[in-house]
Scaffold this motif. Structure first.
Motif, PDB file in Angstrom:
ATOM      1  N   GLN A 148     -12.452  -1.802   0.692  1.00 29.44           N
ATOM      2  CA  GLN A 148     -12.957  -1.091  -0.491  1.00 29.44           C
ATOM      3  C   GLN A 148     -14.139  -1.850  -1.084  1.00 29.44           C
ATOM      4  OE1 GLN A 148      -8.963  -1.129  -2.407  1.00 29.44           O
ATOM      5  NE2 GLN A 148      -9.644   0.815  -3.314  1.00 29.44           N
ATOM      6  N   PHE A 149     -14.003  -3.163  -1.154  1.00 19.74           N
ATOM      7  CA  PHE A 149     -15.082  -3.986  -1.722  1.00 19.74           C
ATOM      8  C   PHE A 149     -16.359  -3.813  -0.899  1.00 19.74           C
ATOM      9  CE2 PHE A 149     -17.419  -7.968  -2.319  1.00 19.74           C
ATOM     10  CZ  PHE A 149     -17.494  -8.011  -3.709  1.00 19.74           C
ATOM     11  N   LYS A 194       0.829  -1.211   0.000  1.00 21.51           N
ATOM     12  CA  LYS A 194       0.000   0.000   0.000  1.00 21.51           C
ATOM     13  C   LYS A 194       0.864   1.261   0.000  1.00 21.51           C
ATOM     14  CE  LYS A 194      -3.523  -0.174   2.900  1.00 21.51           C
ATOM     15  NZ  LYS A 194      -4.276  -0.629   4.107  1.00 21.51           N
ATOM     16  N   CYS A 205     -13.772  -7.234  -9.135  1.00 24.50           N
ATOM     17  CA  CYS A 205     -12.921  -6.155  -8.662  1.00 24.50           C
ATOM     18  C   CYS A 205     -11.495  -6.408  -9.117  1.00 24.50           C
ATOM     19  CB  CYS A 205     -12.996  -6.014  -7.141  1.00 24.50           C
ATOM     20  SG  CYS A 205     -12.424  -7.437  -6.225  1.00 24.50           S
ATOM     21  N   GLU A 206     -10.653  -5.397  -8.962  1.00 24.41           N
ATOM     22  CA  GLU A 206      -9.247  -5.576  -9.272  1.00 24.41           C
ATOM     23  C   GLU A 206      -8.628  -6.523  -8.255  1.00 24.41           C
ATOM     24  OE1 GLU A 206      -6.752  -2.211 -11.085  1.00 24.41           O
ATOM     25  OE2 GLU A 206      -7.984  -1.239  -9.560  1.00 24.41           O
ATOM     26  N   GLU A 266     -17.356   0.160  -1.340  1.00 26.28           N
ATOM     27  CA  GLU A 266     -17.633   0.702  -2.674  1.00 26.28           C
ATOM     28  C   GLU A 266     -18.469  -0.238  -3.530  1.00 26.28           C
ATOM     29  OE1 GLU A 266     -13.800   2.045  -4.106  1.00 26.28           O
ATOM     30  OE2 GLU A 266     -13.441   2.988  -2.151  1.00 26.28           O
ATOM     31  N   ASN A 267     -18.198  -1.537  -3.459  1.00 25.65           N
ATOM     32  CA  ASN A 267     -19.018  -2.458  -4.258  1.00 25.65           C
ATOM     33  C   ASN A 267     -20.342  -2.758  -3.575  1.00 25.65           C
ATOM     34  OD1 ASN A 267     -16.275  -2.769  -5.260  1.00 25.65           O
ATOM     35  ND2 ASN A 267     -17.091  -4.421  -6.534  1.00 25.65           N
ATOM     36  N   ARG A 302      -6.010  -6.118  -6.698  1.00 28.87           N
ATOM     37  CA  ARG A 302      -5.444  -5.354  -5.582  1.00 28.87           C
ATOM     38  C   ARG A 302      -6.509  -4.700  -4.694  1.00 28.87           C
ATOM     39  NH1 ARG A 302      -3.011  -0.026  -8.702  1.00 28.87           N
ATOM     40  NH2 ARG A 302      -4.761   0.278 -10.101  1.00 28.87           N
ATOM     41  N   THR A 303      -7.775  -4.885  -5.020  1.00 27.75           N
ATOM     42  CA  THR A 303      -8.842  -4.262  -4.220  1.00 27.75           C
ATOM     43  C   THR A 303      -8.816  -4.798  -2.793  1.00 27.75           C
ATOM     44  OG1 THR A 303     -10.211  -4.053  -6.177  1.00 27.75           O
ATOM     45  CG2 THR A 303     -11.349  -3.904  -4.050  1.00 27.75           C
ATOM     46  N   LEU A 344      -6.976  -8.526   1.059  1.00 28.48           N
ATOM     47  CA  LEU A 344      -7.540  -8.301  -0.266  1.00 28.48           C
ATOM     48  C   LEU A 344      -8.940  -8.900  -0.327  1.00 28.48           C
ATOM     49  CD1 LEU A 344      -4.454  -9.332  -2.433  1.00 28.48           C
ATOM     50  CD2 LEU A 344      -5.174  -7.002  -1.830  1.00 28.48           C
TER      51      LEU A 344
END
Lengths: 266, 163
Positions: free
Chosen positions: B25-26, A39, B17-18, B29-30, B20-21, B63
């Motif tokens: 974030q998932f 990160k 998702c990517e 955001e998802n 690297r997500t 991840l």
């Protein structure tokens, strides 16, 4: 974090094969160091090979005096293992004080020693306990394994499968944690074998990573008590100095932590 | 891109998702579940704590792909119907928050702590176990009180599973 490709390994062979397929592939165990490093863009592996689902790398077994800990075993699992507590309680104490509860639920023994952070706890434990690091190709003694700061004897693509320890007669670990990170500002692991020999390993203090303290080992071999260390002076010339502590301060901590570790060993 | 599928608060969800997500974030955001917060983004503050397969983890340090196939519990999954989870109720009753930013992570950590220690939880253990959760408002005092209050209300063996 830079883009990467995620792979989930199903076996040791699968993991080794997957990691050989990427340009700059890395094994991902608990990820508690690797992911924060990614990160910050201080690491950018092309591929990550997730080891959390490799059954052969998990679990703890104690057979006679031999403790075998799968490389993907978490710190929480080691900390809470009744079998390890009976055979080598100092190791449970060590594992119980790595990071915080959430980190301990993810971070693994294999990941910790493969990274060989100069302030990580496990390197001191495994070096003092004269552990054997079992990889997919060979067995390496802890003396040969930890070769310097963030450096190990592992070859490219070599994977730690397990760690084996002979249960000591007594052992103890004491660390002075950095108040913010909980990494060892100095940590000392002391182990006494059945034949009376003693190994003392120091983390957090050495300028080239974990090291053994020979003078303390000799003093404790003839008298395994905290007072036996009173006469030992710790040379600070090879010790780390940073904003948290000078090398002289760390030299004093080595002695204080060693005494506490001996007391904890009982 | 990876396809991930997991159970979140009892509901099966899947998405692309990517690689690297991050799990956080998932989730945010998802899935639009914004109760899980990102505080420090350096794995220290614990505002992002969720449970993965029954264990508290920092969702900023995992991840989404790693969580594929897992059961995830977030702060949104704690309350049952209109009724607060006992730990949420105890935080409210004991003023265990001021600005509230760290609260979702504090509560998820508290539930995990109580699941593991049950009624044996004492103040020293609570304070030690809060190592991975940072609050900049309260001085922790009422958070500790709230967790001890909830632990005694829930008692031994009152494991609250994902809904």
């Amino acid at each position: 974090m830079y883009a990467t490709n995620y792979h989930r390994a199903s076996s040791v062979e699968d993991a080794v094969q997957l990691v050989s397929g990427g340009d700059e592939a890395k094994f991902l165990s608990g990820g508690q160091t690797l992911l924060p490093t990614m990160k910050q863009r201080l690491a950018a592996p092309s591929d990550l090979v997730d080891l959390r689902h490799v059954a052969a790398m998990k679990g703890i077994s104690v057979n006679g005096g031999t403790i075998r800990i799968g490389a993907a075993t978490t710190h929480a699992e080691v900390a809470n293992s009744a079998e390890i507590a009976a055979a080598c309680p100092g190791l449970c104490h060590l594992a119980a004080h790595i990071g915080d509860p959430h980190v301990r639920h993810m971070g693994t023994i294999g990941g910790s020693i493969a990274n060989n952070d100069p302030a990580a706890d496990y390197p001191a434990g495994l070096l003092a306990l004269n552990a054997t690091i079992v990889t997919n190709t060979r067995s390496i003694s802890a003396d040969d394994f930890f070769t310097g700061m963030f450096d190990t004897a592992l070859e490219e693509g070599e994977l730690i499968v397990a760690v084996e320890i002979t249960a000591p007669a007594k052992c103890g670990y004491a660390k002075f944690p950095n108040p913010a990170s909980r990494y060892a500002l100095t940590g000392v692991f002391v182990a006494r074998q059945g034949d009376g020999s003693v190994r003392v390993a120091v983390t957090g203090a050495g300028s080239d990573g974990v090291f053994r303290q020979a003078e303390m080992e000799q003093a404790l071999a003839s008298d395994f008590s905290a007072t036996a260390l009173d006469g030992v002076s710790v040379d600070d010339s090879d010790l780390m100095a940073d904003i948290h502590a000078s090398s002289a301060y760390r030299a004093n901590l080595v002695k204080v932590m060693a005494k506490r570790a001996v007391t904890a060993a009982g | 891109m990876v396809s991930v599928s997991m159970t979140v608060n009892g509901r099966t969800v899947s998405g692309q998702c990517e690689d690297r997500t991050l799990l956080v974030q998932f989730i945010r955001e998802n899935l639009g579940l914004t109760g899980t917060h990102v505080g420090c983004d350096t794995s220290q503050c614990g505002a992002c704590v969720v449970h993965v397969d029954g264990k508290a983890v920092k969702s900023c340090t995992m991840l989404a792909a790693q969580a594929d196939g897992s059961e995830v519990l977030t702060i949104e999954g704690l309350a049952s119907g209109g009724e607060l989870h006992p730990v949420q109720a105890a935080f409210r009753a004991n003023h265990g928050l001021q600005c509230g930013f760290c609260t979702p992570g504090m509560i998820m950590s508290a539930v995990d702590m109580i699941n593991r220690h049950g009624g044996k939880l004492d103040e020293k253990t609570v304070r030690a176990e809060l190592e991975g959760n940072i609050c900049r408002c309260t001085g922790y005092h009422n958070i500790v009180k709230a967790i001890l209050d909830a632990a005694s209300t829930m008692g031994d063996g009152t494991r609250v599973a994902a809904q």
